[in-house]
Design a protein around this motif. Structure first.
Motif, mmCIF file in Angstrom:
data_model
loop_
_atom_site.group_PDB
_atom_site.id
_atom_site.type_symbol
_atom_site.label_atom_id
_atom_site.label_comp_id
_atom_site.label_asym_id
_atom_site.label_seq_id
_atom_site.Cartn_x
_atom_site.Cartn_y
_atom_site.Cartn_z
ATOM 1 N N LEU A 229 -0.957 52.584 54.825
ATOM 2 C CA LEU A 229 -1.889 52.490 53.698
ATOM 3 C C LEU A 229 -2.717 53.768 53.578
ATOM 4 O O LEU A 229 -2.999 54.231 52.467
ATOM 5 N N MET A 230 -3.096 54.346 54.695
ATOM 6 C CA MET A 230 -3.807 55.628 54.676
ATOM 7 C C MET A 230 -2.942 56.682 53.974
ATOM 8 O O MET A 230 -3.430 57.433 53.112
ATOM 9 N N MET B 76 -10.641 54.646 49.602
ATOM 10 C CA MET B 76 -9.635 53.893 50.348
ATOM 11 C C MET B 76 -9.028 54.768 51.449
ATOM 12 O O MET B 76 -8.822 54.307 52.585
ATOM 13 N N LEU C 216 -7.832 44.849 48.556
ATOM 14 C CA LEU C 216 -6.565 45.352 49.091
ATOM 15 C C LEU C 216 -5.480 45.332 48.013
ATOM 16 O O LEU C 216 -4.734 46.312 47.851
ATOM 17 N N VAL D 186 -10.751 53.763 60.144
ATOM 18 C CA VAL D 186 -10.307 52.625 60.945
ATOM 19 C C VAL D 186 -9.155 53.024 61.868
ATOM 20 O O VAL D 186 -9.135 52.660 63.051
ATOM 21 N N VAL D 187 -8.211 53.806 61.356
ATOM 22 C CA VAL D 187 -7.076 54.236 62.168
ATOM 23 C C VAL D 187 -7.532 55.126 63.315
ATOM 24 O O VAL D 187 -7.164 54.918 64.485
ATOM 25 N N GLU E 47 -1.840 49.953 58.622
ATOM 26 C CA GLU E 47 -3.044 50.678 58.216
ATOM 27 C C GLU E 47 -2.751 52.168 58.094
ATOM 28 O O GLU E 47 -3.296 52.838 57.200
ATOM 29 N N GLY F 156 -11.480 50.075 54.253
ATOM 30 C CA GLY F 156 -10.551 50.367 55.339
ATOM 31 C C GLY F 156 -10.278 49.157 56.219
ATOM 32 O O GLY F 156 -9.239 49.082 56.881
ATOM 33 N N PHE G 226 -9.487 53.842 55.462
ATOM 34 C CA PHE G 226 -8.359 53.591 56.361
ATOM 35 C C PHE G 226 -8.232 54.691 57.415
ATOM 36 O O PHE G 226 -7.833 54.416 58.556
ATOM 37 N N SER G 227 -8.582 55.918 57.068
ATOM 38 C CA SER G 227 -8.556 56.999 58.057
ATOM 39 C C SER G 227 -9.549 56.717 59.178
ATOM 40 O O SER G 227 -9.238 56.902 60.369
ATOM 41 N N LEU H 123 -7.287 45.279 55.102
ATOM 42 C CA LEU H 123 -6.054 44.668 55.600
ATOM 43 C C LEU H 123 -6.368 43.702 56.733
ATOM 44 O O LEU H 123 -5.890 42.556 56.749
ATOM 45 N N HIS H 124 -7.150 44.167 57.702
ATOM 46 C CA HIS H 124 -7.538 43.337 58.843
ATOM 47 C C HIS H 124 -8.209 42.049 58.373
ATOM 48 O O HIS H 124 -7.849 40.946 58.817
#
Length: 500
Positions: free
Chosen positions: A444-445, A470, A322, A477-478, A441, A392, A474-475, A395-396
């Motif tokens: 970040l995306m 990346m 991250l 996960v979102v 998130e 992705g 993140f896309s 962060l979590h």
């Protein structure tokens, strides 16, 4: 400022490089293990006097979808009933307890040695339940299965004989997957777990380094548990904690790669997040609790100390990734500055890290699929998809890791079970929660989308693959958190993924 940014970025890359070298060493151990003939002493169960008493513990908590499947399966264990005790350690607070009681009564009427142990509290969570069961456990050896694990009838006969070695404290078996083909998410989880059980567990065990009991699908010597201080619930990964305490006491562990115990993979992003949070936070808690003991252990070799460091700290690499991702944006704008050419030239050696990851993951994947025709293109697509989505989740998982290192306590959240197998029909809709973490998130995306755009704008593509991964991670996960269906349907319908 630019020099400081590049130095920090370089140090983070150095940490990843050293971690990759530890995996390369495990690959060497794994390759060596394939040429090694196991000469472990074993009991011969053809002699009934060599068959010891075994207790099987089944910790439950609100597992109604899978409890009947579990109990029916356990009742098929091929082991003398006069030397078997099955404890159902039930902390359930829903109506599943009534179903459990009904099935247990039926099995007892059929002569199966099973008992129902309940608590009025969840003190210590799973560790507390296991410890409570220890008080009435009759077995010299204690096998543990989570509610979604389905050992084969001969499981005890394949594991217990190794305890003829008095120094052996644990036998751990490999996890299989009941629903690997349910979705892209389950396939990627299987990809990660297979890597751990094929390469990491084998490599550490063959090199005589510390390994971990994986919380289930393994069997302990009861005296080993007691000698190590019994189960403790002060971390979220009580299995890793007890494993290290036992091995620091001098007990040996045995890993059986060829004995496979199938289980269910989480099928929703919320369930996967919950499991990842518990595992990563628990690993950080265990690092804080146990690594100083490993450093001070005079019986631990240098190699064991190094591998223990990376083993206990490996979840923390999500935080490293991250930080690298965020810092990589300003680094992108420094790449064409001739003032930093020497620093950037020195950093090129770290390109070896992703190469090592690729090679080690491919070795594990090839070992598991050695009887199938493999496509390097399919594996490459799977590899980059997996690492992208892992990024992705950085962060979590970083939040979990930081909570673990700084001692913030939280409840043990069980992973929900659904018992759907590979039936990839209608999606299981979960309520959408717009949390502060989800907003971060999304930001970040967008940050990595800006990185991709900037690569084309300034004409430097050195970090483009990293930013693409990346952004994709993140896309995913979102969108998954927003209940957007991704790569679902029958295996044959996943054409975009399958054609990789």
């Amino acid at each position: 400022m630019g020099t400081a940014i590049l130095i920090i970025f370089g140090l983070l890359m150095l940490v990843v490089f050293f971690y990759s070298l530890s995996l390369l060493h495990l690959l060497i151990n794994f390759r060596r293990s394939k040429k090694h003939k196991d000469s472990s002493q074993k009991w011969h169960f053809s002699d009934p006097f060599q068959i010891p008493f075994v207790t099987v513990q089944l910790p439950l908590y609100n597992d109604k979808p899978v409890v009947e499947r579990l109990l029916r399966n356990i009742s098929k264990l091929d082991y003398p009933h006069d030397k078997l005790q099955v404890q159902v350690l039930d902390d359930s607070t829903d109506d599943s307890a009534a179903l459990t009681t009904e099935i247990i009564s039926e099995l007892r009427a059929e002569g199966f040695p099973i008992e129902h142990i309940t608590r009025t509290h969840r003190k210590g969570f799973k560790a507390g339940a296991l410890k409570a069961g220890m008080a009435s456990a009759k077995g010299e050896f204690i096998a543990i299965f989570d509610s979604d694990f389905l050992p084969k009838p001969d499981w005890l006969k394949k594991t217990v004989p190794y305890f003829k070695d008095d120094s052996l404290g644990v036998v751990q078996t490999r996890w299989g997957h009941l629903n690997e083909d349910y979705s892209l998410l389950t396939r990627l989880q299987a990809f990660l777990l297979d890597y751990h059980f094929i390469l990491e567990q084998t490599g550490r065990n063959f090199g005589k380094h510390f390994i971990n009991f994986n919380g289930t699908a393994g069997i302990w010597r009861k005296s080993c548990i007691l000698d190590a201080g019994n189960w403790e619930g002060d971390t979220l990964t009580e299995d890793l904690d007890l494993s290290y305490r036992a091995q620091l006491k001098g007990w040996n562990f045995k890993y059986l790669k060829e004995v496979v115990t199938p289980a269910e993979l989480p099928i929703t992003i919320e369930a996967a997040r919950s499991q990842q949070f518990r595992w990563n936070k628990g690993a950080a808690e265990n690092f804080q609790k146990n690594y100083r003991k490993v450093l001070k252990d005079k019986n631990a070799t240098f190699g064991t100390r190094v591998h223990s460091f990376f083993h206990l700290l490996n979840s923390s690499f999500f935080f490293v990734v991250l930080l690298m991702g965020i810092i990589s944006i300003p680094v992108l704008f420094l790449l064409d500055n001739p003032s930093y050419s020497e620093i950037l030239t020195g950093m090129t050696v770290f390109i070896l890290s992703p190469v090592i990851f690729f090679v080690t993951y491919y070795a594990a994947y090839r070992e598991l699929h050695k009887d199938q025709q493999l496509s390097i293109f399919r594996f490459t697509g799977l590899f980059f998809t997996f690492f992208s989505i892992a990024m992705g989740l950085s962060l979590h998982n970083s939040i979990a890791i930081l909570e673990g290192h700084f001692g913030k306590k939280s409840e043990f959240i069980r992973t929900p079970k659904f018992n759907l197998g590979n039936k990839s029909g209608a999606a299981l809709k979960q309520p959408v929660k717009i949390t502060f973490q989800l907003i971060l998130e999304i930001l970040l995306m967008l940050l990595f989308a800006f990185g991709i755009f900037s690569s084309f704008r300034i004409g430097n593509y050195s970090l483009l693959p990293f930013h693409l991964m990346m952004f994709f991670g993140f896309s995913y996960v979102v969108l998954a958190s927003l209940n957007v269906e991704l790569f679902r349907g029958k295996k044959s319908d996943l054409t975009g993924f399958q054609n990789l």
